[in-house]
Each structure stands twice: as C-alpha cells, then as structure tokens.
Motif scaffolding. Sequence first.
Motif, PDB file in Angstrom:
ATOM      1  N   ARG A 133      84.534  63.936  23.985  1.00  0.00           N
ATOM      2  CA  ARG A 133      84.028  63.992  22.891  1.00  0.00           C
ATOM      3  C   ARG A 133      84.676  63.094  21.639  1.00  0.00           C
ATOM      4  O   ARG A 133      86.033  62.854  21.726  1.00  0.00           O
ATOM      5  CB  ARG A 133      83.695  65.009  21.775  1.00  0.00           C
ATOM      6  N   ASP A 139      86.012  61.406  15.941  1.00  0.00           N
ATOM      7  CA  ASP A 139      85.017  61.859  15.510  1.00  0.00           C
ATOM      8  C   ASP A 139      85.601  62.544  13.697  1.00  0.00           C
ATOM      9  O   ASP A 139      86.938  63.044  13.957  1.00  0.00           O
ATOM     10  CB  ASP A 139      84.664  63.047  16.074  1.00  0.00           C
ATOM     11  N   ALA A 159      81.499  74.820  16.786  1.00  0.00           N
ATOM     12  CA  ALA A 159      81.361  73.713  18.149  1.00  0.00           C
ATOM     13  C   ALA A 159      82.423  74.262  19.015  1.00  0.00           C
ATOM     14  O   ALA A 159      82.658  73.506  20.542  1.00  0.00           O
ATOM     15  CB  ALA A 159      80.930  72.584  17.960  1.00  0.00           C
ATOM     16  N   ASP A 170      80.362  72.635  26.627  1.00  0.00           N
ATOM     17  CA  ASP A 170      79.903  72.090  26.020  1.00  0.00           C
ATOM     18  C   ASP A 170      80.331  70.729  24.430  1.00  0.00           C
ATOM     19  O   ASP A 170      80.402  71.748  23.799  1.00  0.00           O
ATOM     20  CB  ASP A 170      77.926  72.810  25.301  1.00  0.00           C
ATOM     21  N   GLY A 199      78.472  69.277  23.433  1.00  0.00           N
ATOM     22  CA  GLY A 199      77.291  69.049  22.068  1.00  0.00           C
ATOM     23  C   GLY A 199      76.649  67.515  21.943  1.00  0.00           C
ATOM     24  O   GLY A 199      76.536  67.132  21.209  1.00  0.00           O
ATOM     25  N   THR A 200      77.478  66.655  23.055  1.00  0.00           N
ATOM     26  CA  THR A 200      77.279  64.985  22.948  1.00  0.00           C
ATOM     27  C   THR A 200      77.521  64.673  24.157  1.00  0.00           C
ATOM     28  O   THR A 200      78.074  65.114  25.622  1.00  0.00           O
ATOM     29  CB  THR A 200      78.179  64.768  21.882  1.00  0.00           C
ATOM     30  N   THR A 201      76.749  63.120  24.305  1.00  0.00           N
ATOM     31  CA  THR A 201      76.835  62.973  25.551  1.00  0.00           C
ATOM     32  C   THR A 201      76.870  61.203  25.736  1.00  0.00           C
ATOM     33  O   THR A 201      77.564  60.508  26.292  1.00  0.00           O
ATOM     34  CB  THR A 201      74.795  62.603  25.831  1.00  0.00           C
ATOM     35  N   PRO A 235      76.479  63.133  15.261  1.00  0.00           N
ATOM     36  CA  PRO A 235      75.808  63.456  14.906  1.00  0.00           C
ATOM     37  C   PRO A 235      75.625  64.857  15.635  1.00  0.00           C
ATOM     38  O   PRO A 235      76.226  65.114  15.449  1.00  0.00           O
ATOM     39  CB  PRO A 235      74.471  62.673  15.270  1.00  0.00           C
ATOM     40  N   ASP A 236      74.366  65.101  15.708  1.00  0.00           N
ATOM     41  CA  ASP A 236      74.475  66.487  16.456  1.00  0.00           C
ATOM     42  C   ASP A 236      74.751  67.828  15.431  1.00  0.00           C
ATOM     43  O   ASP A 236      74.073  68.069  14.451  1.00  0.00           O
ATOM     44  CB  ASP A 236      74.883  66.596  18.115  1.00  0.00           C
ATOM     45  N   TRP A 237      75.660  68.472  15.737  1.00  0.00           N
ATOM     46  CA  TRP A 237      76.695  69.416  15.061  1.00  0.00           C
ATOM     47  C   TRP A 237      76.660  69.345  13.360  1.00  0.00           C
ATOM     48  O   TRP A 237      77.028  70.197  12.815  1.00  0.00           O
ATOM     49  CB  TRP A 237      77.112  70.730  15.907  1.00  0.00           C
ATOM     50  N   GLU A 251      74.940  67.721  11.601  1.00  0.00           N
ATOM     51  CA  GLU A 251      73.786  67.414  10.711  1.00  0.00           C
ATOM     52  C   GLU A 251      72.977  68.668  10.748  1.00  0.00           C
ATOM     53  O   GLU A 251      73.115  69.663  12.127  1.00  0.00           O
ATOM     54  CB  GLU A 251      73.018  66.198  11.417  1.00  0.00           C
TER      55      GLU A 251
END
Length: 321
Positions: free
Chosen positions: A190, A193, A215, A224, A226-228, A314-316, A318
């Motif tokens: 990730r 962030d 997360a 996981d 939580g992002t690509t 974004p993702d978790w 929001e």
Amino acid sequence: MITLLAGGREEKIDGLVVPHGTPILGWERKSHGWCRGDACIPSFRAAAAESEDGVDLMSFAGLLGRQAVADLDQGVVAIGEPAEPSLGRAPEFGPLAGLRGTKIALVFWASWCGCRYDLPAWEALHLELRGYGFSVVSVSLDRNPQDAEEWLADVTHPAVIDADGRIAELYNVINVPTVVWIDEEGRIARPQDTMTATDTFRSMNGLSSERATAALRRWVIDGDAGTTVRELRAPADDERLARLHARLAAWLLRDGRGEAAERHLSQAAALAPHDLAIRRGLMPLNGVDPFGEEYFALREELENSGVAIYRPLPDWHEGPE
C-alpha cells in the motif's frame, strides 16, 4: 573546500571537478567505464562528464539519474537519490534489510506534527501483531534529532530519524502522518497513505483510526491490503529538486547561515509549495513555531489553492462507519 551532502553522508571535497582515479558516490573508474558492483556506465557515456582536468561532479550525478544543487558561495553541494527504477519495491535503508520476510508498516511522523501522539498506539500495534510476522518501523522527519528522541524513549519497534530528509526523498513523503505498507518480499503493498492510529486530531483530518487499524490487521493476518495500487507515487522533478534545496537550507541553518538558508527555503517553496515536510519541517530549525501562526497561515494558503493537506487513498477511508 566544498562540503558534499549525498547518500545521508557529509564529506569534504576540493572542488566540483574530481581528480581522475578518485571514486565518486561509490562508483570507481575501470577500463570500460564507471562501475559500482555489477552496474556500469560505459566509457562512451561517461565521457560527457570527463575532461583532461577530471570528472565534473554535477554532470556525473546527472549520468546516475541524480539531481544536484550547488551553492558555491556557501561552499556546499547536495546530491539527491537516484530516481527509483521500480516503484513497486520499497527502497532500502537502515533496518529494512534485516526485516525481509516480515510485513512492515513504515510510519512517517515528526515532533512538529500532532501525529507524535500516535506513537504509543503504533507501538501497541507492533506488539499486538508481531506474532503474525509484522513490524512497525517509524521514521521521524525531524531535522533536529533531539526533537524526536524524547518521543522515542519507550518504543521497542525499529525507529530512525531522517534528519537530512533522505528517507522522505526515497519514499516521496510530503506530509505526516504518512504510512507505507511493505510486504514480506520488500514490495509495496500500500503506497503513501495518510493514516492515523488514534482519533486525537480527527476533527482536523477527518480520518478514522478505527477503520485504518482494522484494515491494517486484515492485511497482516489475512493478506488483504485493501487496494490494487501497489506502487509508490513518483515525485516530479520539481519535488526532487525542492528536497535538495531543503537539504541545503537545513545544513546552512545548523551552521548559523540564516540568510543563505532563506534563499534555499524560498526556492524549495516555489518548486513544491505543497510539501509540508519541507515547509513546516524546517520551521523549528529557523526558530519558527511549527504549531503557531505561520503554520496556520501556510495551511490557509494551501487550502485556498486547492491543495490537500492530507492525502488518504480511497477505499476503506470512505463510506459508512
């Protein structure tokens, strides 16, 4: 004599033209070119930096993909890090090499940021999750190491102080708190962030520490992320150049040369006005309160210009709680 700032080190050199046969930035001249380990710059390319008098340091840095800023009036030169060829791998420094096989949360913070109050929570996460093959590594962006040391007195996780800004440069960190997740193979899980471990300043940053730490646990335990998005955000050339001006400014401020430092601070701000790691991070060295009026004026300037102070993925971050 000129002071050379490069690779987290400081050394004295006679001038910008380096005598033939002298190693430069860890590279040595061989019959077929300049080499460092298995990497080589062939002679026909190196010729652009060589002359009868020696090797031009600034030109040689350019051959390596490293920017350079010189202030010959003040007798100091700063050379930046190479442009990262693989943004999907975590640049190594200090403790990272010894943590291969371990998931890492690389936590950038500073004593001039309220995120210093999150350090005990990061330490608690380190202790809670280390049995799953996880470690926190914290990186203070304090230019004066003493400002950070009191906050690190009780931590057991690996912690470093990035006084010259080199690690922030490697990871393109423009504000704190910033967190990067690194997997067991040293790959980015990730990228940069904005992440908090407590809600102390949620009214200012709008971020949920509960969601963020949940997360993190999912990633550590279940894999996981939580992002690509698995690559660091690359810095623009102006951002890289701004960091070198900031490095010169910090060195000059420590040496009591405030007027010269201000010139480089102004250049850094012009090149990267959004980089709070530079503009706020150098306030303490300049005798300015990083929690005072100048900081809030800077926040207002950036907000009025549409520049985000915090940059969460974004993702978790929001959606409903």
